[in-house]
Every structure is written in C-alpha cells, then in structure tokens.
Design an enzyme around this catalytic site. Structure first.
Site: not given
Length: 276
Positions: A173-174, A177
């Site tokens: 997820h990160e 980003h």
C-alpha cells in the site's frame, strides 16, 4: 535517512490512452475546505476505565476477561503492552521486511518500479516503529498500520502487524503511494486539492491486496459476495481522506472519492492488472 527522490520528469509523465492523468495532476478544488479541529484525546483514569497500570499485567488481563474494564480501559492496557513489547515487535517486523524484499513478487516488483523513477526503497527508509494509538473524546480509537512521507520514506507500525501477510499488504500500500509521488508529485495534505489524496488512496487499496476477498472474509468478517472489492476500496479511501486536515467530514470525503472514482479505480499502473 535516505528518502525516495522524485525524478525530474515524474510530474509530467504521459497518461494512458483514456483522458485520465490519475487525477493526480488535475484541477484545484474551487474552495479550499476549512481545516477541522484536532480531536481531544483521553488520558487513562483507573476510576473511570478500570485499568490500573500499577498492577501486574496478568491481573489487568484477568480484569479484562471478567468484564471489569471499559472499552477505553482495554485500549490503554493494549497501548502499555505495546510499549513493553516494542523491541520484540520491531525485531519481528524487520525480519519480515527483509524476507519480503527478498522473496515477495509484489514487493520486489514495486521496488523495481520505484527504482525506475530514480527512487530508492530499502531498509534505510522503510522503517519499523511502534505507533502510539489514542482514544478520542468521542470514543474513537485513532491508530494506523503505516504511512508514507516523501521526505522520510515508509513507516511500518510494528505493533499493529498481525503477521507477515498483513505486513506485505501494508508495505505494498505504502509503496504504491511512493510510486505515485515519484510519478505525479502528489499533494499529500490536500491543502490545495483533496483529489490527489483520494486518487492515490483508491489505487493503494486496490493494488496492495488489502481488499481481496480472503482478507475481507477471514480477517474482517465481511462475507458480502457482490461488489465486495469495490466497497472495500471505496470505504478505505474515504477513511484515509477523512484523516487529512483539509477534509471537513465524511460527506466531504465521500464526495471527493466519488469524483475521482471512475478514472482512478481503472488505473492499475504500475501493474497491468490487480493481481492480489
């Protein structure tokens, strides 16, 4: 600490064949929203919560299982146990992080894609730390599993990781980003445009695997068979946008997510499909 650095062309890349630029380069909100006041957090009061830090941990645990703690007391107890086990949790997190960078196809793929944009993600800027949780005055428990900062890298909240699979989802997820930031220079705080935050949160929840059916059913108890994946991505994106200071409330967050939904939910880059 080394940080992922955007490449010179990261904010001017060519979009896909649709008219979409991932909404990460698009127009400003016409009226910047009013910043919400920060929530007030509660300190433990044994008379109110039932939790007495001066007692042995096992005595407090017995009080929990016999119903002598309030929900707030349980959270204060949990937080103190996280403090006591910080070294153990961080050590396990760092071992799992090393394993994933060596053997996880998803993590290795995203690392290579970040590298292709002149960024670097490794043990120097993907760090495991204990992340404090707080109980707000309205009863909400404010906690997080991780975070991304363009100035510092990726934070994994070691005390919140259930297992290596959970860490893999959080790290992926990160890393989405990080890739988005290198490609489009995201306005993370949303001071000028919450659409940036909404779009990258949609993409991160979609591509990381945290909304796959098995995770929803086995971990969160959501056995919905229709639109489960879309509903999970939308809900998590709304919750993340609500955490931005520039977001007024859940209605505002929902409106922004809905505005960018079609284009951002269809954007699988840097993957070709949703594999997790």
């Amino acid at each position: 600490m080394a940080t992922p650095q955007p490449s010179p062309s990261s904010s001017s890349s060519t979009p896909q064949s649709d008219t979409h630029t991932s909404q990460l380069q698009q127009q400003q909100d016409p009226k910047p929203p009013t910043t919400r006041p920060l929530p007030r957090f509660l300190e433990n009061d044994p008379a109110r919560t039932g939790y007495d830090p001066s007692l042995k941990w096992w005595l407090n645990y017995f009080k929990i299982i016999t119903g002598q703690f309030t929900r707030e007391g349980v959270e204060h107890y949990r937080e103190d146990r996280y403090k006591a086990n910080e070294a153990r949790d961080c050590g396990r997190c760092e071992a799992d992080r090393a394993y994933l960078f060596a053997y996880s196809p998803t993590i290795r793929f995203l690392r290579d894609k970040v590298t292709a944009l002149n960024g670097t993600l490794d043990e120097t800027n993907v760090v495991c730390r204990r992340c404090p949780a707080r109980v707000a005055e309205d009863g909400r428990v404010v906690r997080q599993g991780g975070g991304f900062s363009p100035d510092h890298g990726i934070l994994i909240c070691a005390n919140e990781m259930r297992d290596r699979g959970h860490l893999e989802d959080t790290l992926a997820h990160e890393m989405v980003h990080a890739w988005d930031h290198l490609r489009w220079k995201v306005d993370w705080m949303g001071g000028g445009n919450l659409k940036h935050a909404a779009c990258t949160e949609i993409r991160a929840s979609m591509l990381s695997g945290e909304c796959r059916w098995t995770r929803e059913t086995m971990t969160r108890g959501n056995w919905t068979l229709t639109q489960q994946f879309q509903n999970c991505v939308r809900m998590r994106a709304i919750q993340s946008v609500m955490a931005r200071p520039a977001c007024r409330d859940d209605v505002h967050a929902t409106k922004v997510v809905n505005e960018v939904w079609d284009s951002c939910f269809s954007d699988k880059r840097p993957f070709e499909e949703v594999y997790r």
